[in-house]
Design an enzyme around this catalytic site. Structure first.
Site, PDB file in Angstrom:
ATOM      1  N   SER A 116       0.805  -1.210   0.000  1.00 50.22           N
ATOM      2  CA  SER A 116       0.000   0.000   0.000  1.00 50.22           C
ATOM      3  C   SER A 116       0.843   1.267   0.000  1.00 50.22           C
ATOM      4  O   SER A 116       1.588   1.535  -0.937  1.00 50.22           O
ATOM      5  CB  SER A 116      -0.975  -0.024   1.186  1.00 50.22           C
ATOM      6  OG  SER A 116      -1.891   1.039   1.114  1.00 50.22           O
ATOM      7  N   HIS A 117       0.755   2.031   1.072  1.00 54.20           N
ATOM      8  CA  HIS A 117       1.418   3.338   1.166  1.00 54.20           C
ATOM      9  C   HIS A 117       2.810   3.236   1.773  1.00 54.20           C
ATOM     10  O   HIS A 117       3.464   4.256   1.986  1.00 54.20           O
ATOM     11  CB  HIS A 117       0.563   4.275   2.010  1.00 54.20           C
ATOM     12  CG  HIS A 117       0.245   3.724   3.375  1.00 54.20           C
ATOM     13  ND1 HIS A 117      -0.532   2.611   3.550  1.00 54.20           N
ATOM     14  CD2 HIS A 117       0.625   4.115   4.614  1.00 54.20           C
ATOM     15  CE1 HIS A 117      -0.632   2.347   4.844  1.00 54.20           C
ATOM     16  NE2 HIS A 117       0.064   3.239   5.511  1.00 54.20           N
ATOM     17  N   ASP A 289      -1.793   6.702  -3.386  1.00 57.45           N
ATOM     18  CA  ASP A 289      -0.744   5.884  -2.781  1.00 57.45           C
ATOM     19  C   ASP A 289      -0.254   4.826  -3.764  1.00 57.45           C
ATOM     20  O   ASP A 289      -0.647   4.812  -4.939  1.00 57.45           O
ATOM     21  CB  ASP A 289      -1.237   5.255  -1.477  1.00 57.45           C
ATOM     22  CG  ASP A 289      -2.294   4.191  -1.692  1.00 57.45           C
ATOM     23  OD1 ASP A 289      -2.952   4.208  -2.747  1.00 57.45           O
ATOM     24  OD2 ASP A 289      -2.480   3.334  -0.802  1.00 57.45           O
ATOM     25  N   ASP A 291      -0.734   1.586  -4.303  1.00 57.89           N
ATOM     26  CA  ASP A 291      -1.629   0.656  -4.986  1.00 57.89           C
ATOM     27  C   ASP A 291      -2.935   1.290  -5.448  1.00 57.89           C
ATOM     28  O   ASP A 291      -3.810   0.600  -5.958  1.00 57.89           O
ATOM     29  CB  ASP A 291      -1.915  -0.562  -4.111  1.00 57.89           C
ATOM     30  CG  ASP A 291      -2.691  -0.225  -2.844  1.00 57.89           C
ATOM     31  OD1 ASP A 291      -2.476   0.870  -2.286  1.00 57.89           O
ATOM     32  OD2 ASP A 291      -3.495  -1.057  -2.397  1.00 57.89           O
ATOM     33  N   ASP A 293      -5.486   2.854  -3.851  1.00 58.04           N
ATOM     34  CA  ASP A 293      -6.762   2.855  -3.137  1.00 58.04           C
ATOM     35  C   ASP A 293      -6.941   4.078  -2.233  1.00 58.04           C
ATOM     36  O   ASP A 293      -8.051   4.361  -1.786  1.00 58.04           O
ATOM     37  CB  ASP A 293      -6.962   1.559  -2.347  1.00 58.04           C
ATOM     38  CG  ASP A 293      -5.896   1.300  -1.295  1.00 58.04           C
ATOM     39  OD1 ASP A 293      -4.916   2.069  -1.221  1.00 58.04           O
ATOM     40  OD2 ASP A 293      -6.038   0.309  -0.542  1.00 58.04           O
ATOM     41  N   ARG A 294      -5.866   4.822  -1.971  1.00 55.83           N
ATOM     42  CA  ARG A 294      -5.971   6.012  -1.116  1.00 55.83           C
ATOM     43  C   ARG A 294      -5.816   7.277  -1.950  1.00 55.83           C
ATOM     44  O   ARG A 294      -5.199   7.267  -3.008  1.00 55.83           O
ATOM     45  CB  ARG A 294      -4.910   5.981  -0.021  1.00 55.83           C
ATOM     46  CG  ARG A 294      -4.995   4.757   0.866  1.00 55.83           C
ATOM     47  CD  ARG A 294      -3.980   4.813   1.990  1.00 55.83           C
ATOM     48  NE  ARG A 294      -3.931   3.533   2.688  1.00 55.83           N
ATOM     49  CZ  ARG A 294      -3.782   3.394   3.998  1.00 55.83           C
ATOM     50  NH1 ARG A 294      -3.658   4.458   4.754  1.00 55.83           N
ATOM     51  NH2 ARG A 294      -3.746   2.199   4.551  1.00 55.83           N
ATOM     52  N   LYS A 390     -11.486   0.535  -1.107  1.00 54.27           N
ATOM     53  CA  LYS A 390     -11.425   1.975  -1.268  1.00 54.27           C
ATOM     54  C   LYS A 390     -10.802   2.273  -2.627  1.00 54.27           C
ATOM     55  O   LYS A 390     -10.095   1.440  -3.182  1.00 54.27           O
ATOM     56  CB  LYS A 390     -10.650   2.634  -0.130  1.00 54.27           C
ATOM     57  CG  LYS A 390      -9.332   1.995   0.255  1.00 54.27           C
ATOM     58  CD  LYS A 390      -8.786   2.654   1.512  1.00 54.27           C
ATOM     59  CE  LYS A 390      -7.519   1.964   2.010  1.00 54.27           C
ATOM     60  NZ  LYS A 390      -7.798   0.798   2.847  1.00 54.27           N
TER      61      LYS A 390
END
Length: 561
Positions: A116-117, A289, A291, A293-294, A390
């Site tokens: 992710s982030h 981010d 991937d 999703d954010r 998300k």
């Protein structure tokens, strides 16, 4: 070379316990002998009899070790009876795109390669998580099963001689153990773009971006993909489909180490975006981010929209988006630490409001039951029931729809919202890579303090403000759909004016402990104050009650959002 299925002896590794978003560790951990193989085998075994003849989606955010892991997983799936793999070209798929593909192709699930982030590169982080057949992160009972299997594993299966090249799009047919096996390497963007066109009015948005519906003034956008997975999606959607200027999109090439950037869309790590929008002539800025999703939204002069406010604003204007006008608006939800701004919108719209633990998987049951259509987390996650993750790009398109619908700026929309509903001043302090033992002691001591009956009614004062305790607990969640119970989800102090202090240890880090302190201060009338000034009294009280500086040895957080 003939393809043969090999059974390889192995031994368990300790600590392969998925957190709120899968297993995240340093690359050097995942590249240990059989470490990745063990975890992937446990994911496959956790699916039981459903695995045979199934379809799985595989892809990730392009970070270091992503392509190699993708090819390894394909060979293991072949050996374990999977019939069809949909793999992102170069091993790349955004997390929202994986969710969409699972749902559209009715796959058994998807293996997502992302941390992710978190930073990428050979010295940094990698991650693997499993999304189930509804497209969402695997629920607790499934991840618990993976963890249980990881402590008992003695062997894994792999197809030797299966040559996989995920750099080339196309359909590849094989025969494994007398049964057909198909690997379809797909363009990572096409399916997701199709979905966005089903949700939003692209013709209307294109006219808005071009200036055709803005008195000839183009919408000036600055979009930063932070060298993560969203680059290809950004170029196709915002530049090719909607006509945004190419000069306004940056860092759109996915890189194994994100080009040295920390792909976390907040005011600290997306500083380049913030500084550029502050200095330039931009109407809206956005960052994503690793991937995809954010998201972070900022307006002209780098006016910052908190994720909590972003969720509430989108909720208020949902029916300006064709998808919701067609399907209707059901319930709204947020994670427990997220400021309660959306609660006020739900009340005004007479919609159900759900407060769930941190982790997107907790929204899935509600969506599948038709009781939830929009949700969000304070950690820069916003999404709807179009998928079960998300979705950063979706959130930016939603904001563009609100801008087009209202004809107002980002700041004007937020100020108007605060004047209607009041304002939840919100911040989160992250103390990263702290020593675990004193953090556990701090949480245990604080829980004992706030759950003592004598804590209720206590008064705390700071900065000329007084707060009276209404509630203190360790948040638990009773899922109204499957009746499961999730306990110990974060320490929570609620005051009589609706303000809150929340503290929890994050489950998404790869080393040490990350302490997260959340401050949510509600003001009905004083909505135009400086956030730092308005929040300081409650921050001081939170540090006093928790004794956080004493336990962590930190005088300041690593990150403030």
């Amino acid at each position: 070379m003939a393809i043969t299925v090999s059974t390889v002896a192995t031994t368990p590794y300790e600590g392969q316990k998925p957190g709120t978003s899968g297993l995240r560790k340093k690359v050097k951990v995942f590249t240990q002998k059989n470490y990745t193989e063990n975890f992937v085998q446990c994911i496959l075994d956790a699916n039981g009899a459903a695995l045979a003849g199934s379809t799985l989606v595989v892809g990730g955010d392009g970070r270091y070790f992503c392509r190699e892991a993708c090819e390894l997983i394909v060979r293991m799936c072949a050996a374990n009876g999977v019939a069809r793999i949909l793999a992102g070209q170069n091993g790349i798929l955004s997390t929202p795109a994986v969710s969409s593909l699972i749902r559209r192709h009715k796959a058994l699930g998807g293996i997502v390669l992302t941390a992710s982030h978190n930073p990428g590169g050979p010295e940094n982080d990698f991650g693997i998580k499993f999304n189930c057949e509804n497209g969402g992160p695997a629920p607790d009972q499934f991840t618990n099963k993976i963890y249980d299997l990881s402590g008992k594993i003695v062997e894994y299966k792999i197809a030797e001689g299966l040559a996989i090249d995920v750099t080339k799009a196309g359909v590849n047919n094989y025969e494994i153990g007398g049964k057909p096996f198909v690997v379809e390497v797909i363009d990572c963007v096409a399916d997701y773009v199709r979905l966005m066109k089903e949700i939003f009015d692209f013709d209307k948005l294109k006219d808005f971006v071009s200036g055709k519906s803005r008195n000839g003034q183009p919408l000036k956008m600055r979009i930063d993909s932070m060298n993560g997975v969203t680059g290809s999606y950004v170029n196709e959607i915002f530049v090719n489909c909607l006509g945004a200027s190419k000069d306004g999109v940056v860092h759109t090439t996915p890189l194994p180490d994100f080009g040295g950037l920390h792909p976390d869309p907040n005011l600290t790590y997306a500083k380049d975006l913030v500084d550029t929008v502050r200095a330039g002539d931009y109407d809206i800025g956005a960052a994503f981010d690793g991937d995809g999703d954010r998201n972070m939204i900022i307006g002209r002069n780098a006016f910052f929209v908190t994720p909590s406010d972003s969720l509430a604003v989108i909720a208020h204007y949902l029916e300006c988006i064709p998808y919701f006008k067609k399907n209707g608006v059901t319930g709204l939800a947020r994670s427990m630490p997220t400021a309660s701004a959306v609660d006020l919108v739900a009340k005004a719209l007479n919609k159900e409001l759900f407060e769930v633990p941190t982790g997107w998987k907790y929204f899935g049951n509600l969506m599948d039951a038709g009781r939830l259509c929009l949700c969000g987390e304070e950690s820069f996650g916003t999404g709807s029931d179009h998928i079960r993750e998300k979705d950063g790009i979706w959130a930016v398109l939603a904001w563009m729809s609100v801008l087009q619908h209202t004809g107002k700026s980002v700041e004007e929309i937020c100020v108007e919202h605060w004047k209607r509903y009041g304002r939840n001043y919100f911040t989160r302090y992250d103390y990263e890579e702290c020593d675990l033992a004193p953090c556990n002691e701090m949480m245990a001591t604080l829980e004992k303090t706030i759950t003592d009956p004598s804590f209720i009614g206590k008064d705390y004062s700071a900065g000329g403000k007084k707060y009276t305790v209404k509630l203190g607990d360790n948040f638990s969640y009773n899922d109204p759909i499957d009746k499961s119970v999730s306990t110990k989800q974060g320490l929570r102090i609620v005051f009589t004016d609706g303000s809150r202090i929340v503290m929890r240890l994050s489950g998404t880090g790869s080393s040490g402990a990350t302490v997260r302190l959340y401050i949510d201060s509600y003001e009905k009338d004083n909505v135009l104050g400086q956030a730092a000034q308005m929040l300081k009294p409650l921050i001081d009280i939170a540090l006093e009650i928790s004794k956080l500086p004493t336990y962590t040895g930190r005088n300041a957080p690593t990150v403030i959002t």
